[in-house]
Scaffold this motif. Structure first.
Motif, short mmCIF file in Angstrom:
data_model
loop_
_atom_site.label_atom_id
_atom_site.label_comp_id
_atom_site.label_asym_id
_atom_site.label_seq_id
_atom_site.Cartn_x
_atom_site.Cartn_y
_atom_site.Cartn_z
N SER A 1 -7.49 -3.49 -1.72
CA SER A 1 -6.35 -3.52 -2.65
C SER A 1 -6.78 -3.63 -4.11
N ASP B 1 3.50 4.49 -6.75
CA ASP B 1 2.44 4.90 -5.82
C ASP B 1 1.04 4.60 -6.36
N LYS B 2 0.95 3.65 -7.30
CA LYS B 2 -0.35 3.29 -7.87
C LYS B 2 -1.18 2.56 -6.81
N TRP B 3 -2.39 3.00 -6.65
CA TRP B 3 -3.34 2.37 -5.73
C TRP B 3 -4.73 2.82 -6.17
N GLN C 1 -3.05 5.60 5.80
CA GLN C 1 -3.67 6.45 6.82
C GLN C 1 -3.53 5.80 8.19
N ALA D 1 -1.01 6.49 0.17
CA ALA D 1 -2.36 6.00 0.47
C ALA D 1 -2.52 5.58 1.93
N ILE E 1 0.90 -1.16 0.00
CA ILE E 1 0.00 0.00 0.00
C ILE E 1 0.94 1.20 0.00
N THR F 1 -7.79 1.96 -5.89
CA THR F 1 -8.99 2.02 -5.04
C THR F 1 -8.97 3.27 -4.17
N GLY F 2 -7.80 3.82 -3.90
CA GLY F 2 -7.71 4.98 -3.02
C GLY F 2 -7.96 4.68 -1.56
N ASP F 3 -8.30 3.44 -1.24
CA ASP F 3 -8.62 3.04 0.13
C ASP F 3 -7.59 2.01 0.58
N GLU F 4 -6.85 2.31 1.64
CA GLU F 4 -5.81 1.37 2.08
C GLU F 4 -6.36 0.02 2.51
#
Length: 190
Positions: free
Chosen positions: A94, A84-86, A61, A59, A55, A88-91
Motif C-alpha cells: 500500500s 484510483d491512485k495507487w 488482481q 489495481a 486498493i 506502488t502498482g502492487d495490490e
C-alpha cells in the motif's frame, strides 16, 4: 491534538454480498458514520457518503472487488481525491514509506495526522505529507466540519445537563445552530 477519537474497525464476520453497495450500512456502522480518511461526520455532508475501494479496482488482481476488508466508508471529497491512485502498482503493497496509503482501519493511519487548535488536519510524517496532499486534507471544509462537530458536542452536553428552555439565549443559539446544520444537509428543521 488527536486526529480522531476512534479508529474505525471493520467487522470480521460480515455476510458476503455479490454487490459491494450492499455493504453500505455495515460500513456506516463500522466507520462510526464518519469518513475513514478525513473523519468528517456524515451528518454534515451535503452529499451521500460513498464506498471507496482502498486498493482501487484498477489495481486489483487477486482481491475481489466486493471484498469487505478492502472497502472504506468515505465522504465524496475524499473518495474523489483518492479515486484510483495507487502509486506502488502492487495490490500487496500500500505504500513505500513516503508515497502511498495506509488503510484507515489500521492504527498507524492515526500516527500520520493530528489536528491543530483550529481543527485543521496536519500531517506528522513524510507518508502523512503525501496522503494529506493526495486526499486534499487541507481543504477548509474539513476544518469547518470539525468545528461544527465540536459545537454540536457542546450543544448536546448543554441540552443534557441543563434546562435550555429556561435560558432563552441558549435556546435561541441552539435553534440557530440546528437550522444551519439542516441547511448544510439540505433538510428542513422540524
Amino acid at each position: 491534538m488527536e486526529f480522531r477519537e476512534h479508529t474505525p474497525s471493520r467487522r470480521v464476520n460480515q455476510k458476503k454480498y455479490a454487490d459491494y453497495y450492499a455493504y453500505k450500512e455495515s460500513l456506516r456502522n463500522d466507520f462510526n458514520s464518519r469518513c475513514g480518511y478525513c473523519d468528517d461526520p456524515e451528518r454534515f455532508s451535503d452529499a451521500p457518503f460513498q464506498i471507496d475501494h482502498f486498493i482501487p479496482k484498477a489495481a486489483l488482481q487477486k482481491i475481489a472487488e466486493n471484498d469487505y476488508a478492502n472497502l472504506v466508508y468515505a465522504c465524496r471529497r475524499c473518495n474523489r481525491a483518492k479515486w484510483d491512485k495507487w502509486p506502488t502498482g502492487d495490490e500487496n503493497i500500500s505504500n513505500n514509506g513516503v508515497e502511498g496509503f495506509i488503510d484507515p482501519c489500521d492504527p498507524k493511519y492515526d500516527e500520520q495526522f493530528e489536528r491543530n487548535e483550529r481543527g485543521e488536519i496536519i500531517s506528522t510524517t513524510p507518508l502523512g505529507d503525501w496522503m494529506w496532499k493526495e486526499l486534499n486534507l487541507g481543504n477548509a471544509a474539513h476544518r469547518i466540519i470539525w468545528t461544527l462537530s465540536q459545537i454540536r458536542k457542546e450543544i448536546d452536553s448543554i441540552i443534557q445537563n441543563s434546562h435550555v428552555s429556561s435560558d432563552s439565549k441558549i435556546a435561541s443559539l441552539c435553534i440557530q445552530y440546528f437550522a444551519f446544520e439542516d441547511q448544510l444537509r439540505g433538510t428542513p428543521h422540524e
